[in-house]
Write an enzyme that holds these catalytic residues in place. Sequence first.
Site, mmCIF file in Angstrom:
data_model
loop_
_atom_site.group_PDB
_atom_site.id
_atom_site.type_symbol
_atom_site.label_atom_id
_atom_site.label_comp_id
_atom_site.label_asym_id
_atom_site.label_seq_id
_atom_site.Cartn_x
_atom_site.Cartn_y
_atom_site.Cartn_z
ATOM 1 N N LYS A 154 -120.779 14.689 0.745
ATOM 2 C CA LYS A 154 -120.432 15.142 2.097
ATOM 3 C C LYS A 154 -119.815 16.532 2.051
ATOM 4 O O LYS A 154 -118.714 16.720 1.548
ATOM 5 C CB LYS A 154 -119.434 14.189 2.762
ATOM 6 C CG LYS A 154 -119.266 14.560 4.238
ATOM 7 C CD LYS A 154 -118.011 14.063 4.872
ATOM 8 C CE LYS A 154 -116.865 15.037 4.843
ATOM 9 N NZ LYS A 154 -117.051 16.261 5.635
ATOM 10 N N GLU B 175 -109.136 16.910 -6.913
ATOM 11 C CA GLU B 175 -108.758 18.307 -7.152
ATOM 12 C C GLU B 175 -108.121 18.783 -5.855
ATOM 13 O O GLU B 175 -108.807 18.936 -4.847
ATOM 14 C CB GLU B 175 -110.008 19.118 -7.527
ATOM 15 C CG GLU B 175 -109.669 20.401 -8.252
ATOM 16 C CD GLU B 175 -109.555 21.573 -7.312
ATOM 17 O OE1 GLU B 175 -108.440 21.800 -6.810
ATOM 18 O OE2 GLU B 175 -110.574 22.241 -7.078
ATOM 19 N N CYS C 29 -107.794 27.147 -3.760
ATOM 20 C CA CYS C 29 -106.802 26.146 -4.163
ATOM 21 C C CYS C 29 -105.888 26.675 -5.262
ATOM 22 O O CYS C 29 -104.727 26.330 -5.326
ATOM 23 C CB CYS C 29 -107.486 24.860 -4.591
ATOM 24 S SG CYS C 29 -108.788 25.122 -5.778
#
Length: 783
Positions: A192, A266, A300
């Site tokens: 997704k 993550e 991130c």
Amino acid sequence: MTVAEIMQTLEYGPAPEAAEPALDWLRSHRNRFGLFIGGRWRAPKSGTWFATLNPADGRELAQVAQAGREDVELAVRAARRAFAAWGKTPGHLRARYLYALARQIQKHARLFAVLETLDNGKPIRETRDIDIPLVVRHFYYHAGWAQLMDSELSGYEPLGVVGQIIPWNFPLLMLAWKVAPALAMGNTVVLKPAEFTPLTALLFAEICVRVGLPAGVVNILTGDGRTGAALVEHPGVDKIAFTGSTEVGRLIRRATAGSGKRLSLELGGKSPFIVFEDADLDSAVEGVVDAIWFNQGQVCCAGSRLLVQEGIADGFYQKLKARMEKLRVGNPLDKAVDIGAIIAPVQLEKIKRLVQRGLEEGAELWQPSWAVPKEGCFYPPTLFTNVAPSATIAQEEIFGPVLAALTFRTPEEAVRLANNTRYGLAASVWSEDINLALDVATQIKAGTVWINSTNLFDAASGFGGYRESGFGREGGKEGLWEYVRRVRPRTPLARKKASPARPQRPEALPPIDRTAKLFIGGRQVRPDSGYSRLVYGPDGGLLGEVALGNRKDIRNAVEAARGGFEAWRRASAHHRAQILYFLAENLSERAAEFAYRIAQQTGQEGREEVEAAIEALFSAAAWADKYEGVVHPTPYRNVTLAIPEPVGVLGILCPDDWPLLALARLAGTALALGNALVVVPSPQAPLTATDFYQVLETSDVPAGVFNLITGERDELAQTLAEHDDVDAVWYAGPQEGQAMVERSSAGNMKRTWTLPQTGPLPEVEEVLRQATQVKNIWVPYGA
Ligand code: NDP
């Protein structure tokens, strides 16, 4: 502007990349996309569609399907059907498919790059030179692992159907990080993409058809968070791999608890960028540009906390501001633009809110003199100085082009500040003194540390977090373990009934009444509760008593373990090995006693188990200085050191069976690799563990490194799983207990490892992997 004028001013003119080929591709689909299930495009059963927009101008690019629960069901079924054949497809064939995917993406690289820039808003320079080349590299690299799986991962098999959920900041790159290793190891996937950025995943689906990938091996479901949640909850999924916010990661941890699904997460970060006074400051300024303005700071591992040594701070800020003044924000398709558009108005609002909070909390804001475009989602590069370590902008992930700067005086203070965060994804260390840089790198709690560099990625190097940045690695050999399981564990020993039926004590004298206490901080201590539990043998005879430990005892044990951990992890591997050998030696001295105790509690012959435990301690000692890292061959002028580091403070709840062997294999191995432990022994045979104190006390194990608490397994497990200073919990016990441990661990996102209550113990290699986390340290070279 004339050429002559340009030669005078050296001003850049715009250099726009054409959007037409990507827009044509969208038009060829009538700007409307279904779901990619079982190799075909299907309309969503939900009957709903939503728009995906260009964040640079707010215009609609296409309508994409919203997958509902029924669509998730269809996709998982298609993936399961495909797995039957794909899981058995020879590695070489899978390698050919992955190679073909790499080639095709490479051949259409510019189309992918332009489409990504349109959908995401990141500069074309980045999609063209970073995102898409790395995607290609990922598929090539993993084609190699598919080829090598039989020889290099022998004894391992694919997991089955993998659900993969990815964010919007690196849409195709995150797809590659997830799909390539999964397919290489023989899994099938349902992926997704993020609702803001589904388009390159849909183009990838087309590529899958083009290379003839068997139907159902890759399925792509567009949709929002509800689609992700339905995928997470689907019982037909064997593993979830997720990248995104820590908040959603936590929801997923709880939703999958007890389901037996494997999980890798993550998550977010607040990575430090540390500049020492002897750093090459001009390079460090360029490093900051990459660290926090790459992809608009929506990364991130963005170096969003700048830590500068006090003596050079003012000069460094001046250089940085001068550089910021020259950055260009604007049309992401312009090849001369450094910073593109923020993904969506909601993200822009979040950035503005956090910047406002920074001002309210007293930090000083600086932005360049020029203004960003009014149309579209843009935000200028922003520097905050005078930031307190506890300030919101120093602690919260902003996910935007905003840098929070703090100062430090000594390397120790730099490390303390760097680790003063709940996250642990990455760090950059800048110093021309390699001794200092490596010393600091080993002390930072993060999965990746870049020395004199930042934001370097490669398929050959693992990437992933410590602490609340998640667990599991993507890339490198270390990333493959997320997509395989051991074929069948071996039974360690044959069982034999103890004979004679009632075992005899080795000596003739009657026993002296013993009170088995708890073992905390290197001492035998009475339990806080003041209660004891009677221990009976299999024939109902009373064997002794053990203390009933409680929450307070666990807290004391965790405190003792934390206190012992640093020195233990820093002790040389040789030193730790010697202590493990010494444990084995002292256990061997008492072999008859331990064999007797095992037989007494289990009714099974104990001698062989004692011998196996001694061997397990030898094996742990042997591995202490042989469980090595590797040097990853990343394609730049650097060495990338993948170092297995201890996880930290571990809670280990032992299985019912093999009371001594489990202790030796699980706790012994974890200890050998530098962890500090709080162990809860087998509930059926706890006296073996309490007898073990005397072995510990005579073997030079430092105080606090090995703590042992007897009591109710699940009660103690829950306290350990909820404890924020415990880094991992290994739990062998019933299924409900496993679910409880996984759910309760979500607080600080600690790693968990659940094992069966009885039966074979895991192989040593699995224990070694669970006892460590890989840190990748990138060290560039070049005169
Ligand atoms: P999310 O964590 O919400 O999104 C990541 C992915 O998970 C998306 O595909 C999302 O779908 C999906 N998702 C959302 N809710 C659920 C759920 N309950 N179950 C399963 N899947 C779900 O991140 P956002 O995109 O909302 O961004 C919010 C913040 O997260 C950012 O401001 C940033 O701070 C951080 N973030 C961190 C990233 C990282 O790599 N560390 C990446 C992206 C964001 P959908 O797109 O439809 O919401």
